[in-house]
Scaffold this active site. Structure first.
Site, short mmCIF file in Angstrom:
data_model
loop_
_atom_site.label_atom_id
_atom_site.label_comp_id
_atom_site.label_asym_id
_atom_site.label_seq_id
_atom_site.Cartn_x
_atom_site.Cartn_y
_atom_site.Cartn_z
N MET A 209 0.81 -1.23 0.00
CA MET A 209 0.00 0.00 0.00
C MET A 209 0.84 1.27 0.00
O MET A 209 0.34 2.36 -0.30
CB MET A 209 -0.93 -0.02 1.21
CG MET A 209 -1.96 -1.12 1.13
SD MET A 209 -3.28 -0.72 -0.02
CE MET A 209 -4.35 0.23 1.06
N GLY B 173 1.27 3.49 -4.27
CA GLY B 173 0.76 4.86 -4.29
C GLY B 173 -0.51 5.07 -3.49
O GLY B 173 -0.94 6.20 -3.27
N HIS B 174 -1.13 3.99 -3.02
CA HIS B 174 -2.40 4.12 -2.29
C HIS B 174 -2.25 5.01 -1.07
O HIS B 174 -3.05 5.92 -0.84
CB HIS B 174 -2.93 2.74 -1.89
CG HIS B 174 -4.30 2.78 -1.29
ND1 HIS B 174 -4.53 3.14 0.02
CD2 HIS B 174 -5.52 2.52 -1.82
CE1 HIS B 174 -5.84 3.09 0.26
NE2 HIS B 174 -6.46 2.72 -0.84
N ASP B 175 -1.22 4.74 -0.28
CA ASP B 175 -1.01 5.52 0.95
C ASP B 175 0.09 6.57 0.78
O ASP B 175 0.50 7.19 1.75
CB ASP B 175 -0.64 4.59 2.11
CG ASP B 175 -1.82 3.68 2.48
OD1 ASP B 175 -2.95 3.95 2.01
OD2 ASP B 175 -1.60 2.70 3.21
N THR B 176 0.59 6.70 -0.44
CA THR B 176 1.63 7.70 -0.72
C THR B 176 1.13 8.57 -1.87
O THR B 176 0.03 9.09 -1.82
CB THR B 176 2.97 7.01 -1.04
OG1 THR B 176 2.74 5.97 -2.00
CG2 THR B 176 3.60 6.42 0.21
#
Ligand SMILES: *[C@@H]1O[C@H](CO)[C@@H](O)[C@H](O)[C@H]1NC(C)=O
Ligand SMILES: *[C@@H]1O[C@H](CO)[C@@H](O)[C@H](O)[C@H]1NC(C)=O
Ligand SMILES: *[C@@H]1O[C@H](CO)[C@@H](O)[C@H](O)[C@H]1NC(C)=O
Ligand SMILES: *[C@@H]1O[C@H](CO)[C@@H](O)[C@H](O)[C@H]1NC(C)=O
Ligand SMILES: *[C@@H]1O[C@H](CO)[C@@H](O)[C@H](O)[C@H]1NC(C)=O
Length: 409
Positions: free
Chosen positions: A200, A204-207
């Protein structure tokens, strides 16, 4: 009563009945397996599908790491995700439909729904999934770790959503942690189809796109120098969905790899593709049947279509968003007035799918007494009843000069 999960293995006609359904204890002890095969394809002998998360095409196109990689391959300029949020897109990539999923819950698709694993089995084409951060082979829980920053999430794991996969220990053993990717690479035991989900943070989901782009560049750069990995291989880098739900769901996508024809390197391809085009292209490449769902009418990768003689549809996307889900059994939102039946696929022998190899036998057998729920021969998913994705026109000119027109309505 014996359910499918009790019948865990068939050896030469002998049914081995396990004492328990797959218990967590078994899951934890499941050893990763790395079957290999060498089935020649029309355009490629290996397909690697890598998905990043939640960015619009135009935003991703500005990322220098990604655009530099794309320049070494073919930019797919008109590739679309099929809905929001994440999970239905991952589901679609393996099952040819999202089954109305409009959420990221722990969804389970019943065992009578076939997947790409069944397609591959028809020619014993080895497949595998590499899931970064997944704590054990065949892990089926919602996420890991349970608290703190998410590392692995089930909603980003296509094949684990399907009971026909998880009820089968052999299949489950091919859903592995990322470390196995490097083991398999090193031992030259990579499968012919693989799906790669970075964690994650890295996807890129959490970044953000800069982080995901830089991860992709690091991950792919070494591999692109690796002869074993690259030879006759096609790598697709794409995104599950766009970042803004009210924008078009077009996602930044490119192909690299030794199997990409040289004259296409550094070029862009304006053909309309969706996540379903990947299933259709796998079928066309290896001579596999169709799932009889949205893969049936999906456009093929252009250079593959040229080889098979299939003529792709030109889709007029001026009214298209592909940002909503049609109602189905996995809908939890606004669609309660619809009867949630499991959509029936195409089963007729007369159906010509884009890949040209008819419908998978087990699909025909299982669903023979049903009528297809949707017009799965169209090049994009739509539903007349709810009005989802209707009013989109498409056309094509056949080799003999005949022009065909269609519209989702
Ligand atoms: C959402 O749209 C805005 C405005 O067009 C853009 O700046 C932003 O990067 C988009 N977000 C993502 C995650 O793509
Ligand atoms: C994701 O993987 C990277 C290594 O590739 C690691 O540094 C990071 O801690 C992982 N993220 C999480 C949330 O565990
Ligand atoms: C899809 O996009 C259209 C056009 O921007 C917008 O009106 C609609 O609300 C969007 N749907 C969702 C589910 O966000
Ligand atoms: C497929 O499975 C679902 C869920 O168990 C069931 O409702 C449906 O009737 C089944 N359809 C067929 C054709 O077997
Ligand atoms: C289904 O789609 C095909 C291919 O686009 C089209 O030729 C046909 O008319 C459509 N059928 C219906 C019932 O809409």
């Amino acid at each position: 009563m014996l359910t499918r999960s009790f019948l865990v293995a068939l050896f030469g006609g002998l049914t081995v009945v396990a004492a328990h359904p797959l218990a967590e204890r078994d899951q934890a002890s499941l050893k990763p397996s790395s079957p290999v095969s060498n089935v020649k394809g029309l355009s490629f002998n290996r397909f690697v599908d890598i998905w990043l998360e939640n960015v619009d095409f135009t935003t991703a196109a500005m990322d220098p790491s990604l655009s530099k990689l794309a320049e070494k391959g073919l930019l797919l300029n008109n590739y679309w995700a099929i809905t929001h949020p994440s999970e239905p897109n991952y589901c679609a990539s393996a099952g040819g439909d999202d089954f109305g999923m409009d959420n990221d819950e722990v969804n389970k698709v019943p065992a009578n729904v076939s997947t790409i694993a069944d397609l591959f089995d028809t020619k014993k084409i080895a497949w595998g999934e590499y899931m970064e951060g997944m704590p054990s082979t065949g892990f089926q829980e919602e996420k890991y770790p349970e608290t703190g920053a998410d590392n692995y999430v089930r909603k980003h794991n296509p094949l684990v959503l399907f009971n026909s996969v998880v009820d089968d220990k052999k299949r489950l053993s091919q859903i592995k942690n990322f470390d196995s990717f490097y083991d398999d690479l090193h031992n030259q035991k990579l499968p012919q189809y693989m799906f790669i989900t970075p964690n994650m943070t890295n996807d890129g989901h959490d970044t953000d796109i800069t982080f995901a782009g830089s991860w992709t560049n690091k991950f792919l750069s070494d591999l692109m120098e690796n002869e074993y990995f690259m030879k006759d291989t096609l790598v697709l880098l794409t995104f599950d969905e766009s970042g803004n739900y009210t924008n078009v769901n077009r996602v930044y996508s490119f192909l690299v790899g030794g199997a990409l024809p040289d004259h296409l390197k550094g070029k862009k391809d304006d053909t309309f593709y969706t996540h379903y085009s990947v299933i259709a292209s796998l079928s066309a490449n290896w001579g596999l049947p169709s799932l009889g769902r949205w893969d049936c009418g999906a456009n093929l990768l252009s250079f593959l279509a040229e080889k098979t003689g299939y003529v792709n549809w030109d889709v007029d996307t001026s009214n298209a968003y592909l940002n909503e889900t049609h109602p189905g059994p996995l809908s939890v939102g606004e669609y309660s007035e619809y009867t949630p039946i499991w959509p029936a696929p195409l089963t007729s022998d007369d159906i010509k799918c884009s890949a040209g190899n008819g419908i998978l036998d087990i699909v025909k057998e299982t669903w023979k007494d049903t009528k297809p729920t949707y017009n799965y021969t169209a090049p994009l998913p739509y539903d007349s009843k709810s009005g989802n994705n209707v009013g989109i026109k498409y056309s094509r000119t056949l080799a003999n000069g005949d022009v065909e027109h269609g519209e989702t309505q």
